[in-house]
Design an enzyme around this catalytic site. Structure first.
Site, mmCIF file in Angstrom:
data_model
loop_
_atom_site.group_PDB
_atom_site.id
_atom_site.type_symbol
_atom_site.label_atom_id
_atom_site.label_comp_id
_atom_site.label_asym_id
_atom_site.label_seq_id
_atom_site.Cartn_x
_atom_site.Cartn_y
_atom_site.Cartn_z
ATOM 1 N N ASP A 48 39.900 40.913 38.066
ATOM 2 C CA ASP A 48 39.812 39.528 37.591
ATOM 3 C C ASP A 48 40.400 39.407 36.184
ATOM 4 O O ASP A 48 40.387 40.363 35.410
ATOM 5 C CB ASP A 48 38.338 39.084 37.622
ATOM 6 C CG ASP A 48 38.179 37.576 37.612
ATOM 7 O OD1 ASP A 48 39.187 36.859 37.770
ATOM 8 O OD2 ASP A 48 37.035 37.107 37.440
ATOM 9 N N HIS B 71 49.516 37.507 37.302
ATOM 10 C CA HIS B 71 49.440 38.163 38.616
ATOM 11 C C HIS B 71 50.534 39.229 38.748
ATOM 12 O O HIS B 71 50.315 40.281 39.331
ATOM 13 C CB HIS B 71 49.579 37.130 39.739
ATOM 14 C CG HIS B 71 48.462 36.119 39.747
ATOM 15 N ND1 HIS B 71 47.144 36.477 39.583
ATOM 16 C CD2 HIS B 71 48.468 34.760 39.900
ATOM 17 C CE1 HIS B 71 46.388 35.386 39.624
ATOM 18 N NE2 HIS B 71 47.168 34.332 39.807
ATOM 19 N N LEU C 84 43.967 59.194 50.428
ATOM 20 C CA LEU C 84 43.249 58.033 49.896
ATOM 21 C C LEU C 84 43.367 56.825 50.823
ATOM 22 O O LEU C 84 44.467 56.488 51.273
ATOM 23 C CB LEU C 84 43.841 57.657 48.526
ATOM 24 C CG LEU C 84 43.383 56.320 47.927
ATOM 25 C CD1 LEU C 84 41.994 56.443 47.315
ATOM 26 C CD2 LEU C 84 44.359 55.818 46.863
HETATM 27 C C1 IPE Z 1 37.320 36.871 42.586
HETATM 28 O O1 IPE Z 1 37.867 36.306 41.442
HETATM 29 C C2 IPE Z 1 38.380 37.061 43.628
HETATM 30 C C3 IPE Z 1 39.381 38.075 43.334
HETATM 31 C C4 IPE Z 1 39.410 38.856 42.296
HETATM 32 C C5 IPE Z 1 40.419 38.206 44.322
HETATM 33 P P1 IPE Z 1 37.838 34.743 41.176
HETATM 34 O O2 IPE Z 1 38.504 34.537 39.875
HETATM 35 O O3 IPE Z 1 38.368 34.014 42.339
HETATM 36 O O4 IPE Z 1 36.271 34.467 41.072
HETATM 37 P P2 IPE Z 1 35.481 33.240 40.414
HETATM 38 O O5 IPE Z 1 36.080 31.985 40.936
HETATM 39 O O6 IPE Z 1 35.646 33.360 38.930
HETATM 40 O O7 IPE Z 1 34.063 33.456 40.829
HETATM 41 C C1 IPE Z 2 42.288 37.571 39.469
HETATM 42 O O1 IPE Z 2 42.654 36.864 38.341
HETATM 43 C C2 IPE Z 2 43.284 37.446 40.586
HETATM 44 C C3 IPE Z 2 42.813 36.611 41.701
HETATM 45 C C4 IPE Z 2 41.653 36.056 41.790
HETATM 46 C C5 IPE Z 2 43.742 36.411 42.786
HETATM 47 P P1 IPE Z 2 42.409 35.303 38.201
HETATM 48 O O2 IPE Z 2 43.584 34.586 38.731
HETATM 49 O O3 IPE Z 2 41.114 34.905 38.789
HETATM 50 O O4 IPE Z 2 42.361 35.154 36.614
HETATM 51 P P2 IPE Z 2 41.366 34.275 35.771
HETATM 52 O O5 IPE Z 2 39.984 34.621 36.208
HETATM 53 O O6 IPE Z 2 41.708 32.851 36.043
HETATM 54 O O7 IPE Z 2 41.629 34.678 34.362
HETATM 55 MG MG MG Z 3 39.226 34.811 38.081
#
Ligand code: IPE
Ligand code: IPE
Ligand code: MG
Length: 256
Positions: A36, A53, A147
């Protein structure tokens, strides 16, 4: 696994601190990561979210290599949740292209490194190009023995549990399973993670302290490690730090 870890420990023998950190004993077999913070990483730099990303994808590459080198058996990476479809279409499109981009560059290496690619999630509503990329990776690595690299892609734990219940009921209706034989083990076998041991260690980056619908059943007794580090800044050293903390934990499973 132990041989690999021994090899790694030998390679860091000139670094006593690092030696201290990892032991063969209590080594986590299955590590799951909620990757995240990509969006915030990009925002901090005045870049569009997708730049985060893209950077996150190169961190995946590094962490997969390192986990493999350390001798982790299963690495589950939460890549896209069933709730992430709520994001702007351009971002969703970019995320759906990532498996293709990642595998195009990495599949030969994954094959060479004996990695098994697996997908946990609902493949049905993925775009065709995403399906094609992941299906190819799963098929070409199916006979590998190293793995297990398990991507949670279009994954949501609650819907996984409902689907598992549906298929259990179907088995009961078809006379394949008696209600009395329904157990934690037989239920686990109806989940998308069938055949995979539960995660020993869950890592979540970016300072969020929640599960976001990730492996609610499978994480019942996992150890959690949270860090404020954003996923694009996550390094091999952070992974080792998490494992080191895990190795100091005492897993009691309700005992004393
Ligand atoms: C969780 O992250 C999903 C992934 C890392 C793929 P999100 O960024 O979507 O989660 P919330 O919305 O903060 O709970
Ligand atoms: C995690 O990073 C990737 C996915 C959930 C796909 P985020 O896109 O949720 O990044 P933040 O949480 O908005 O910083
Ligand atoms: Mg996020």
């Amino acid at each position: 696994m132990l041989n690999k870890l021994r090899g790694h420990l030998k390679s860091v023998q000139n670094d006593p601190e690092s030696m201290d950190q990892l032991t063969e004993e209590n080594f986590p077999k299955h590590i799951a990561i909620i990757m995240d913070g990509n969006g915030r990483w990009a925002k901090k730099r005045g870049l569009p979210r997708v730049a985060g990303h893209r950077e996150g994808m190169s961190v995946v590459r590094k962490i997969v290599r390192h986990a493999n080198k350390l001798g982790v058996s299963i690495l589950t990476l939460y890549a896209f949740s069933t709730e992430n479809w709520k994001r702007p279409k351009t971002e969703v499109d970019f995320l759906m292209r990532l498996p293709e981009r990642f595998l195009k560059a990495e599949l030969p290496t994954l094959i060479k490194e004996n990695v098994v690619v697996r997908i946990t999630g609902d493949r049905h509503n993925l775009p065709d190009y995403t399906k094609r990329a992941v299906d190819e990776a799963v098929a070409t690595t199916a006979n590998n023995t190293g793995l297990v690299l398990n991507f949670a892609l279009n994954y949501g734990s609650r819907s996984e549990i409902i689907d598992g219940m549906k298929s259990l009921f179907q088995d009961v209706q078809d006379g394949k399973l008696a209600i009395e034989d329904l157990s934690e083990a037989s239920f686990s076998e109806h989940l998308m993670t069938a055949g995979l041991d539960d995660p020993d260690l869950l890592i979540r980056t970016s300072g969020e302290l929640r599960l976001s619908n990730f492996m609610l059943w499978q994480l019942a007794y996992s150890e959690f490690w949270f860090t404020d580090v954003l996923w694009p800044d996550f390094s091999q050293e952070h992974l080792e730090e998490a494992i080191k903390v895990y190795q100091k934990r005492q897993r009691r499973y309700g005992g004393v």
